[in-house]
Design a protein around this motif. Structure first.
Motif, PDB file in Angstrom:
ATOM      1  N   ASP A  95       0.835  -1.205   0.000  1.00  0.00           N
ATOM      2  CA  ASP A  95       0.000   0.000   0.000  1.00  0.00           C
ATOM      3  C   ASP A  95       0.871   1.256   0.000  1.00  0.00           C
ATOM      4  O   ASP A  95       1.967   1.263   0.558  1.00  0.00           O
ATOM      5  CB  ASP A  95      -0.910   0.033   1.241  1.00  0.00           C
ATOM      6  CG  ASP A  95      -2.120  -0.874   1.087  1.00  0.00           C
ATOM      7  OD1 ASP A  95      -2.226  -1.530   0.035  1.00  0.00           O
ATOM      8  OD2 ASP A  95      -2.945  -0.925   2.020  1.00  0.00           O
ATOM      9  N   ASP A  97       0.290   4.021   1.567  1.00  0.00           N
ATOM     10  CA  ASP A  97       0.006   4.921   2.681  1.00  0.00           C
ATOM     11  C   ASP A  97       0.840   4.605   3.919  1.00  0.00           C
ATOM     12  O   ASP A  97       0.587   5.131   4.999  1.00  0.00           O
ATOM     13  CB  ASP A  97      -1.490   4.848   3.034  1.00  0.00           C
ATOM     14  CG  ASP A  97      -1.929   3.431   3.344  1.00  0.00           C
ATOM     15  OD1 ASP A  97      -1.067   2.528   3.369  1.00  0.00           O
ATOM     16  OD2 ASP A  97      -3.139   3.213   3.556  1.00  0.00           O
ATOM     17  N   GLN A  99       0.968   1.840   5.604  1.00  0.00           N
ATOM     18  CA  GLN A  99       0.386   0.939   6.606  1.00  0.00           C
ATOM     19  C   GLN A  99       1.036  -0.451   6.611  1.00  0.00           C
ATOM     20  O   GLN A  99       0.966  -1.167   7.592  1.00  0.00           O
ATOM     21  CB  GLN A  99      -1.127   0.826   6.391  1.00  0.00           C
ATOM     22  CG  GLN A  99      -1.828   2.149   6.649  1.00  0.00           C
ATOM     23  CD  GLN A  99      -3.324   1.971   6.814  1.00  0.00           C
ATOM     24  OE1 GLN A  99      -4.072   2.022   5.852  1.00  0.00           O
ATOM     25  NE2 GLN A  99      -3.761   1.751   8.038  1.00  0.00           N
ATOM     26  N   ARG A 211      -2.554   4.818   9.548  1.00  0.00           N
ATOM     27  CA  ARG A 211      -2.370   5.782   8.465  1.00  0.00           C
ATOM     28  C   ARG A 211      -2.187   7.174   9.066  1.00  0.00           C
ATOM     29  O   ARG A 211      -2.941   7.568   9.956  1.00  0.00           O
ATOM     30  CB  ARG A 211      -3.617   5.744   7.590  1.00  0.00           C
ATOM     31  CG  ARG A 211      -3.550   6.560   6.333  1.00  0.00           C
ATOM     32  CD  ARG A 211      -4.937   6.627   5.731  1.00  0.00           C
ATOM     33  NE  ARG A 211      -5.104   5.770   4.560  1.00  0.00           N
ATOM     34  CZ  ARG A 211      -4.676   6.101   3.343  1.00  0.00           C
ATOM     35  NH1 ARG A 211      -4.048   7.227   3.164  1.00  0.00           N
ATOM     36  NH2 ARG A 211      -4.906   5.306   2.322  1.00  0.00           N
TER      37      ARG A 211
END
Ligand SMILES: Nc1nc2c(ncn2[C@@H]2O[C@H](COP(=O)(O)OP(=O)(O)O)[C@@H](O)[C@H]2O)c(=O)[nH]1
Ligand SMILES: [Mg+2]
Length: 367
Positions: A95, A97, A99, A211
């Motif tokens: 991902d 972001d 995470q 996040r």
């Protein structure tokens, strides 16, 4: 492995992640010191300029690339395209972001070197040492249910089939790509179920992080996307998901129509014509908003002006569809009158296909 050769492509699906791009690159760079890698960001033309943020870095660092997809949305299909766009023998999906724990990437690569039979190494939240960090209760419950369901579908002893963080042999993905549904967000599940022979896998624990920049795109649609993916696996080749949803919503529209008509005509004593007009508009509006929210959620029209224009084009399309429906049914009925119900159904089918094809082109075609 010759350390000069490109060994790994890190595929990073991104949608409105401008604020996370630089951090992601820095973290991957730190994690993969001494390895030959490239990173491919796959962006679906985010309005916040995510693709440009990647290009800024890519101009000075040729290990970084961006695929900017126009007119398309979807996590799974973004991952597939990224994974097929490299010469590296291994591809990871992570991902954009922050995470997922990128420090696991070298361990994943090493796992392939240690066991040459491995097809895929999965970052797992549900094996010893893994975890879901600070997830709220609702999300833990949803995820647990989905995980249980997927394990049943998979029939493999995989603890985290819903993981979005994994590394796979690139030739395996390319071989399976034609059979992937590409719908929804569970790309790993898609890959594992598409393989004719079970893939050899290994799970490595990691803890899902919180996040800090941007917002989640998947939270509220998780459950529905999941059902759609299951439907697609089972029947998608016979009746495409979108058409099935569009038709089901059309069917509900008929119920709405009848409810409004009977309320006005029977209940309030309005004239039949007035009732019929109001019911038609009501059903049309109901169908428009439901299709906008569900069938075309990936291209959802927002804002009063776009919604109004969308509604208007939907009304025009369906108006023509209705004429086609009645025309076909009447014609068939004139040719032969013993199968009147079949004539009507043929008319409805032609109308539905027309409405679907034209509205997906004109109402939800651009955004
Ligand atoms: N290219 C692309 N990326 C997406 C799409 N939806 C989500 N993403 C990215 O996929 C990753 C996971 O999405 P996220 O919203 O964080 O899901 P969550 O962690 O389950 O809440 C993030 O990097 C998103 O930017 C999409 O439709 N297209
Ligand atoms: Mg996320």
């Amino acid at each position: 492995m010759n350390s000069e050769l490109l060994d790994l492509a890190v595929v990073i699906p991104v949608f409105n992640e401008r604020g996370n791009v630089a951090t992601m690159v820095a973290r991957i760079d730190a994690a993969l010191k001494g390895r030959r890698w490239e990173a491919i960001f796959v962006d679906d033309d985010s309005a916040d300029g995510t693709a440009d943020a990647v290009r800024e870095i890519a101009r000075v660092d040729n290990r970084i690339r961006v695929i900017q997809r126009i007119g398309r949305r979807g996590l799974s299909s973004a991952c597939i395209e990224g994974m097929c766009a490299t010469a590296a023998p291994h591809v990871a999906v992570i991902d954009g972001d922050g995470q997922h724990d990128e420090t696991l990437l070298p361990d994943m690569l090493d796992a392939f070197a240690e066991d040459t039979r491995l097809d895929v190494v999965i970052g797992s939240r549900f094996v010893d040492g893994g975890g879901t960090g600070e997830w709220d209760h609702d999300r833990v419950a949803k995820s647990a249910l989905a995980t249980r369901l997927s394990r049943r579908v998979l029939e493999a002893d995989l603890n985290d089939p819903m993981s979005g963080f994994f590394m796979i042999r690139a030739d395996v993905v390319r071989r399976l790509a034609p059979n992937l549904s590409g719908i929804g967000f569970k790309i790993l599940l898609d890959i594992m179920t598409a393989a004719p022979k079970p893939l050899h896998f290994k799970e490595l624990p990691y803890v899902f992080r919180v996040r800090t920049e941007g917002e989640s795109k998947l939270d509220h649609v998780v459950a529905m996307e999941y059902l759609i993916a299951l439907y697609d696996r089972a029947f998608g080749r016979i009746v495409p998901v979108r058409f099935a949803m569009f038709s089901a919503i059309g069917g509900m529209g008929v119920a709405v129509h009848m409810a409004i008509l009977s309320a006005l005509y029977v209940g309030l004593g309005a004239s039949f014509v007035a009732g019929q007009i109001a019911a038609t508009l009501g059903a049309l509006t109901f169908n428009f908003f439901l299709n906008n929210a569900l069938t075309y959620r990936d291209r959802r029209l927002k804002g009063p002006k776009r919604l109004f224009l969308g509604w208007l084009s939907f009304a025009v399309v369906c108006g023509v569809g209705l004429i086609a429906n009645v025309g076909i049914a009447t014609y068939l009925h004139e040719v032969q009158d013993s199968y009147w119900a079949l004539s009507a159904i043929a008319g409805i089918l032609v109308g539905a296909v027309w409405n679907f094809a034209l509205s997906s082109r004109f109402t939800w075609g651009r955004y």
